[in-house]
Design an enzyme around this catalytic site. Structure first.
Site, mmCIF file in Angstrom:
data_model
loop_
_atom_site.group_PDB
_atom_site.id
_atom_site.type_symbol
_atom_site.label_atom_id
_atom_site.label_comp_id
_atom_site.label_asym_id
_atom_site.label_seq_id
_atom_site.Cartn_x
_atom_site.Cartn_y
_atom_site.Cartn_z
ATOM 1 N NE ARG A 92 33.256 46.417 46.210
ATOM 2 C CZ ARG A 92 33.669 47.394 47.015
ATOM 3 N NH1 ARG A 92 34.500 47.125 47.948
ATOM 4 N NH2 ARG A 92 33.014 48.408 46.725
ATOM 5 C CG HIS A 136 36.338 52.600 45.062
ATOM 6 N ND1 HIS A 136 36.296 51.507 45.619
ATOM 7 C CD2 HIS A 136 37.086 53.358 46.006
ATOM 8 C CE1 HIS A 136 36.853 51.370 46.793
ATOM 9 N NE2 HIS A 136 37.229 52.609 47.113
ATOM 10 C CD GLU A 181 33.624 53.326 51.593
ATOM 11 O OE1 GLU A 181 34.422 54.323 51.806
ATOM 12 O OE2 GLU A 181 34.088 52.429 52.443
ATOM 13 C CG ASN A 309 32.380 48.964 51.862
ATOM 14 O OD1 ASN A 309 32.200 47.901 51.606
ATOM 15 N ND2 ASN A 309 33.006 50.126 51.396
ATOM 16 C CE1 TYR A 311 37.838 49.407 56.359
ATOM 17 C CE2 TYR A 311 35.973 50.164 55.618
ATOM 18 C CZ TYR A 311 37.134 49.879 55.126
ATOM 19 O OH TYR A 311 37.529 49.166 53.983
ATOM 20 C CD GLU A 382 35.794 49.267 50.929
ATOM 21 O OE1 GLU A 382 36.458 49.806 51.854
ATOM 22 O OE2 GLU A 382 35.833 49.542 49.616
HETATM 23 O O1 IFM Z 1 40.782 52.686 51.376
HETATM 24 C C1 IFM Z 1 39.291 52.875 51.778
HETATM 25 C C2 IFM Z 1 38.585 52.234 50.416
HETATM 26 O O2 IFM Z 1 39.089 52.996 49.428
HETATM 27 C C3 IFM Z 1 36.973 52.669 50.686
HETATM 28 N N1 IFM Z 1 36.585 52.316 52.098
HETATM 29 C C4 IFM Z 1 37.609 52.588 53.342
HETATM 30 C C5 IFM Z 1 38.778 51.969 52.888
HETATM 31 C C6 IFM Z 1 39.989 52.342 54.120
HETATM 32 O O3 IFM Z 1 39.924 53.783 54.265
#
Ligand code: IFM
Length: 477
Positions: A92, A136, A181, A309, A311, A382
């Site tokens: 990706r 992005h 995002e 995504n 985290y 992600e």
């Molecule tokens: O590096 C970023 C990415 O560009 C978008 N999602 C989160 C990642 C980590 O912060």
């Protein structure tokens, strides 16, 4: 890879029973144009908001910029070979808008498009499925000068740019993400100002969020019309939001942040409406007068998949009267109308970004989107972690990152077991890169990049991930 025959240092898949993933599960890794390409002034590329921002004093740690980054623009074939050695099924990447349409309007730049044609051909030649993200975060600077995402016209410009990319690459690219995002573009870009273009106005942030989604809907319509076989989606960064206590006040704080972080995008895109509580929370910021008849129909144009995504989790509390406990902190101004909500540190292990590690949150997030919003296939587009890496004897033993991937893949597996139609997983990131306002000080890669020599070293997590892909599963614990 430097030595693919060398066994992974830690977390090796052993003889135990595999946690098998479904056949055809799409194992990948992700990057973004400004974070890796470099060649900022080559091949007709012009400035984006991130060029301007990173070149402005005090905006990024150490004044770092994406001018050179991982020099991927010049090293693309060797980077694709590395992907092939890792066994990636999909890659990706994002297209740099100012590279393919300098200035953000008018004709395509053939040289810019040619780079992505070569990238896609190289991927296909190695049996790797290209997954293209259109936006992005690198808005062409002239479009920011004309008002940026708070201006409605930017949505139309995005659709025009999409058409150029669809015309050039639509015959070879099956998977398309419109926006990556949009929360970050809107609320970090125009709310807190921590990201480009660095503006700080809550109403602008809300307008930006709406016009990003409008651009998404128009782009989906353009792609659908010209590339009917394409698989189209958007990528949202989502968080479980948990109240710090069972008080009604903390529950209300969690509701507010959930509305801004998650439902602000999920509801318009997948339900065609804004949440009513969100509109009430934002009453002092905006009257939503920027939303025109028909916008929400456009924004909710049907998709083929949803990218998520993931985290970490947000734990939040109501505003505190008097002295505040040490673990309560006020978030930066990226939460318009809810700036007084406190974020709470739980004391659990964190990554080098200070983000709490919370693998169960991935199951919660996937399950929620599936249960509350859609039956569409979901992809983790992600997931990953920054940790400090040390090169010893030419090797990087990134046990923390490997453990992070392992725990989150177990969650992904659990989500599938619970009935979530999860079809793929993309590690963030293929390689260390320009981590936005943090510059090169945070490393998210499975592949280490020495920025002086541009040598790439697959870390232990990369070799482990290669084995996961090869076995299409994990060892049972
Ligand atoms: O590096 C970023 C990415 O560009 C978008 N999602 C989160 C990642 C980590 O912060």
């Amino acid at each position: 890879m430097s030595d693919p025959s060398r066994p992974p240092a830690v977390g090796v898949l052993d003889q135990g029973t595999d946690l098998a993933f479904p056949p055809g599960f799409l194992w990948g890794a992700a990057t973004a144009a400004y974070q890796i390409e470099g060649a900022a002034t080559e091949g007709g590329r012009t400035r984006s908001i991130w060029d301007t921002f990173s070149h402005t004093e005090g905006r990024t740690v150490g004044g770092h910029t994406g001018d050179v980054a991982c020099d991927h623009f010049h090293r693309m074939p060797e980077d694709v070979r590395l992907m092939a050695e890792l066994g990636l099924k999909s890659y990706r990447f994002s297209v740099s808008w100012p590279r393919v349409q300098p200035g953000g309007s008018g004709a395509a730049n053939a040289e810019g498009l040619d780079f992505y044609r070569r990238l896609v051909d190289e991927l296909l030649g190695h049996g790797i499925e290209p997954w293209l993200t259109l936006y992005h975060w690198d808005l062409p600077q002239p479009l920011e000068d004309a008002g940026g995402w708070p201006a409605r016209d930017t949505a139309g410009r995005f659709a025009d740019y999409t058409q150029l990319v669809a015309d050039a690459l639509g015959d070879r690219v099956r998977y398309w993400t419109t926006l990556n995002e949009p929360w970050c573009s809107a609320f970090l870009g125009y709310g807190s100002g921590a990201h480009a273009p660095g503006r700080t106005d809550g109403a602008d942030a809300v307008r930006a969020g709406h016009h990003l989604m409008l651009g998404h809907g128009l782009a989906v319509q353009a792609l659908r019309a010209s590339r009917p076989a394409a698989q189209l989606g958007i990528t949202l960064n989502l968080y479980p939001v948990t109240p710090a206590s069972d008080s009604a006040a903390d529950a209300n704080a969690a509701r507010r942040i959930d509305a801004l972080a998650n439902r602000f995008f999920l509801d318009p895109v997948l339900r065609g409406s804004y949440p009513t509580d969100l509109q009430a929370d934002l009453a002092s910021v905006t009257d939503f007068g920027h939303v025109r008849d028909g916008d929400l129909e456009t924004i909710s144009t049907p998709l083929d998949l949803v990218g998520i995504n993931y985290y970490s989790r947000h734990v939040v509390a109501a505003p505190v009267e008097g002295e505040q406990p040490e673990e309560y902190w006020r978030a930066p101004t990226c939460w318009p109308g809810s700036e007084d909500v406190r974020f709470v540190t739980r004391g659990v292990p964190v990554t080098d970004m200070d983000w709490e590690i919370d693998a169960p949150g991935l199951v919660e997030t996937l399950d929620r989107v599936h249960r509350e919003y859609t039956d569409l296939p979901l992809y983790v587009t992600e997931n990953g972690s920054a940790f400090v890496d040390v090169v010893v004897d030419g090797q990087v033993d990134d046990a923390d990152r490997l453990a992070y991937f392992d725990s989150h893949l177990r969650s992904a597996h659990a989500a599938i077991g619970a009935g979530v139609p999860l079809r793929g997983y993309f590690a963030w990131s293929l390689m260390d890169n320009f981590e936005w306002a943090w510059g090169y000080t945070k490393r998210f890669g499975m592949v280490y990049v020495d920025y002086d020599s541009q040598i790439r070293i697959p870390k232990a997590s990369a070799r482990w991930y290669a084995e996961v892909i090869r076995r299409n599963g994990l060892a049972a614990e």
